[in-house]
Write a protein that holds these residues in place. Structure first.
Motif, PDB file in Angstrom:
ATOM      1  N   HIS A  91       6.556   9.359   2.139  1.00  0.00           N
ATOM      2  CA  HIS A  91       7.482   8.226   2.175  1.00  0.00           C
ATOM      3  C   HIS A  91       6.990   7.119   3.102  1.00  0.00           C
ATOM      4  CE1 HIS A  91       8.820  11.291   5.108  1.00  0.00           C
ATOM      5  NE2 HIS A  91       8.924  10.257   5.910  1.00  0.00           N
ATOM      6  N   ASN A  92       5.925   7.369   3.868  1.00  0.00           N
ATOM      7  CA  ASN A  92       5.341   6.324   4.709  1.00  0.00           C
ATOM      8  C   ASN A  92       4.675   5.225   3.889  1.00  0.00           C
ATOM      9  OD1 ASN A  92       5.464   6.926   7.764  1.00  0.00           O
ATOM     10  ND2 ASN A  92       5.013   8.915   6.863  1.00  0.00           N
ATOM     11  N   VAL A  93       4.432   5.468   2.605  1.00  0.00           N
ATOM     12  CA  VAL A  93       3.789   4.453   1.756  1.00  0.00           C
ATOM     13  C   VAL A  93       4.712   4.072   0.593  1.00  0.00           C
ATOM     14  CG1 VAL A  93       1.422   4.995   2.340  1.00  0.00           C
ATOM     15  CG2 VAL A  93       2.550   6.314   0.567  1.00  0.00           C
ATOM     16  N   LYS A  94       6.014   4.050   0.839  1.00  0.00           N
ATOM     17  CA  LYS A  94       6.965   3.778  -0.240  1.00  0.00           C
ATOM     18  C   LYS A  94       7.091   2.285  -0.550  1.00  0.00           C
ATOM     19  CE  LYS A  94      10.936   3.408   2.834  1.00  0.00           C
ATOM     20  NZ  LYS A  94      12.226   3.971   3.233  1.00  0.00           N
ATOM     21  N   ARG A  95       6.673   1.410   0.392  1.00  0.00           N
ATOM     22  CA  ARG A  95       6.815  -0.025   0.173  1.00  0.00           C
ATOM     23  C   ARG A  95       5.573  -0.572  -0.500  1.00  0.00           C
ATOM     24  NH1 ARG A  95      11.206  -2.293   2.758  1.00  0.00           N
ATOM     25  NH2 ARG A  95      10.756  -3.954   1.260  1.00  0.00           N
ATOM     26  N   ALA A  96       5.747  -1.094  -1.720  1.00  0.00           N
ATOM     27  CA  ALA A  96       4.614  -1.506  -2.552  1.00  0.00           C
ATOM     28  C   ALA A  96       3.853  -2.693  -1.974  1.00  0.00           C
ATOM     29  CB  ALA A  96       5.103  -1.837  -3.959  1.00  0.00           C
ATOM     30  N   GLY A  97       4.524  -3.569  -1.243  1.00  0.00           N
ATOM     31  CA  GLY A  97       3.881  -4.803  -0.799  1.00  0.00           C
ATOM     32  C   GLY A  97       3.066  -4.697   0.473  1.00  0.00           C
ATOM     33  N   THR A  98       3.006  -3.531   1.108  1.00  0.00           N
ATOM     34  CA  THR A  98       2.303  -3.417   2.381  1.00  0.00           C
ATOM     35  C   THR A  98       0.806  -3.165   2.172  1.00  0.00           C
ATOM     36  OG1 THR A  98       2.718  -1.038   2.517  1.00  0.00           O
ATOM     37  CG2 THR A  98       4.380  -2.500   3.451  1.00  0.00           C
ATOM     38  N   LYS A  99       0.000  -3.550   3.170  1.00  0.00           N
ATOM     39  CA  LYS A  99      -1.436  -3.306   3.100  1.00  0.00           C
ATOM     40  C   LYS A  99      -1.734  -1.814   3.059  1.00  0.00           C
ATOM     41  CE  LYS A  99      -3.134  -7.507   5.369  1.00  0.00           C
ATOM     42  NZ  LYS A  99      -3.931  -8.036   6.526  1.00  0.00           N
ATOM     43  N   ARG A 100      -0.982  -1.048   3.846  1.00  0.00           N
ATOM     44  CA  ARG A 100      -1.195   0.393   3.897  1.00  0.00           C
ATOM     45  C   ARG A 100      -1.054   1.000   2.503  1.00  0.00           C
ATOM     46  NH1 ARG A 100       2.710   3.888   7.674  1.00  0.00           N
ATOM     47  NH2 ARG A 100       1.460   2.859   9.284  1.00  0.00           N
ATOM     48  N   SER A 101       0.015   0.634   1.798  1.00  0.00           N
ATOM     49  CA  SER A 101       0.239   1.173   0.458  1.00  0.00           C
ATOM     50  C   SER A 101      -0.856   0.724  -0.505  1.00  0.00           C
ATOM     51  CB  SER A 101       1.605   0.733  -0.066  1.00  0.00           C
ATOM     52  OG  SER A 101       2.641   1.267   0.718  1.00  0.00           O
ATOM     53  N   SER A 102      -1.321  -0.513  -0.336  1.00  0.00           N
ATOM     54  CA  SER A 102      -2.381  -1.023  -1.213  1.00  0.00           C
ATOM     55  C   SER A 102      -3.658  -0.210  -1.066  1.00  0.00           C
ATOM     56  CB  SER A 102      -2.660  -2.497  -0.877  1.00  0.00           C
ATOM     57  OG  SER A 102      -3.767  -2.976  -1.604  1.00  0.00           O
ATOM     58  N   PHE A 103      -4.067   0.081   0.174  1.00  0.00           N
ATOM     59  CA  PHE A 103      -5.290   0.865   0.399  1.00  0.00           C
ATOM     60  C   PHE A 103      -5.113   2.299  -0.101  1.00  0.00           C
ATOM     61  CE2 PHE A 103      -5.831  -2.283   4.012  1.00  0.00           C
ATOM     62  CZ  PHE A 103      -6.794  -3.013   3.336  1.00  0.00           C
ATOM     63  N   ILE A 104      -3.943   2.874   0.141  1.00  0.00           N
ATOM     64  CA  ILE A 104      -3.685   4.236  -0.323  1.00  0.00           C
ATOM     65  C   ILE A 104      -3.751   4.297  -1.851  1.00  0.00           C
ATOM     66  CG2 ILE A 104      -1.915   6.018  -0.532  1.00  0.00           C
ATOM     67  CD1 ILE A 104      -3.215   6.061   2.167  1.00  0.00           C
ATOM     68  N   GLN A 105      -3.193   3.294  -2.519  1.00  0.00           N
ATOM     69  CA  GLN A 105      -3.236   3.268  -3.984  1.00  0.00           C
ATOM     70  C   GLN A 105      -4.668   3.200  -4.500  1.00  0.00           C
ATOM     71  OE1 GLN A 105      -0.042   1.022  -6.277  1.00  0.00           O
ATOM     72  NE2 GLN A 105       0.209   0.151  -4.248  1.00  0.00           N
TER      73      GLN A 105
END
Length: 267
Positions: A91-105
């Protein structure tokens, strides 16, 4: 998360001792005066780079989410990507617009299989779940409102634009469509695996006990009459707690208000 990295390393050594495990962030960060830049880079990243190139021995890299960008860059540099990716506390990467989520994706897109672990897949809003599902499968739409329309009430905004996502419209349908991608347990199921709860009440007789607020207790001068009385009361509580532990005659977890009390109890 950074706080659980060493837990993963310990458990990996326990269940899979032949695994070559590396924790990103545990490498040295300061260069010695006697070594060159090349020597420092080898000392800091040599083990990691050799592990990436060694495809014969199974290996495991443990990193916290803050290092996602660094990890992606090193993977692209060595043209080596994981066979399997596990996202703990996903759930730490639940926000689609963050840089963290982008790199994880991007890492997820270069990995054969991905497993997401979380105790809280949905906090308050549908986007919590939408982002996690998008990382697991392309079955659901990239657009949040397109994903939500079959399952949630949506109030239209101005000029026909999507507005506010409301309560669930089709709980059964959402559960049916999500079920193939989720292995879940309810709280009752999880608690069912634990021993039955046992409550033990122990009365503590402590003479000369004073009732005082925590704020006033912190402001007391050490060695004052009231301070000594409170410390004496704590001693009685410590002795009662030790008696409980000895009577139970099995490993227990004890929570204390301060670290000092924990040290005294352990001693």
């Amino acid at each position: 998360t950074a706080s659980s990295a060493n837990d993963w390393r310990r458990e990996a050594a326990r269940f899979w001792p032949e695994l070559d495990t590396h924790v990103r962030g545990s490498e040295p960060t300061y260069q010695r005066k006697t070594e060159s830049d090349e020597q420092f880079m080898e000392r800091a990243h040599g083990h990691w780079r050799s592990m990436l190139k060694n495809t014969e021995k199974p290996s495991m890299v443990i990193m916290d989410y803050a290092r996602a960008e660094e990890m992606l860059a090193l993977m692209e540099e060595n043209d080596t990507y994981p066979e399997h990716l596990i996202l703990d506390e996903a759930h730490n990467v639940k926000r689609a617009g963050t840089k963290r989520s982008s790199f994880i994706q991007q890492i997820v897109g270069r990995t054969k299989t991905t497993t997401l672990l979380t105790g809280t897949p949905v906090h308050n809003r549908p986007y919590d779940l939408h982002m996690l599902l998008r990382m697991m499968t392309a079955q659901f739409s990239d657009k949040l409102y397109t994903f939500c329309r079959p399952y949630f009430h949506i109030k239209e905004g101005k000029y026909g634009r999507p507005g506010v996502i409301g309560e669930l419209l089709d709980k059964t349908g959402l559960r049916r469509d999500v079920e193939p991608f989720m292995l879940s347990r309810s709280i009752k199921e999880a608690y069912g695996e634990l021993p039955a709860r046992q409550r033990i009440l122990k009365m503590v007789q402590a003479p000369n006990v004073a009732r005082i607020s925590p704020a006033k207790a912190r402001a007391l001068k050490e060695g004052s009459k009231l301070d000594l009385a409170l410390r004496e009361a704590v001693r009685y509580k410590m002795e009662a707690g030790l008696e409980l532990v000895q009577d139970l005659a099995r490993p227990v977890v004890v929570y204390t208000y301060t670290r000092e009390d924990a040290r005294k109890f352990a001693a």
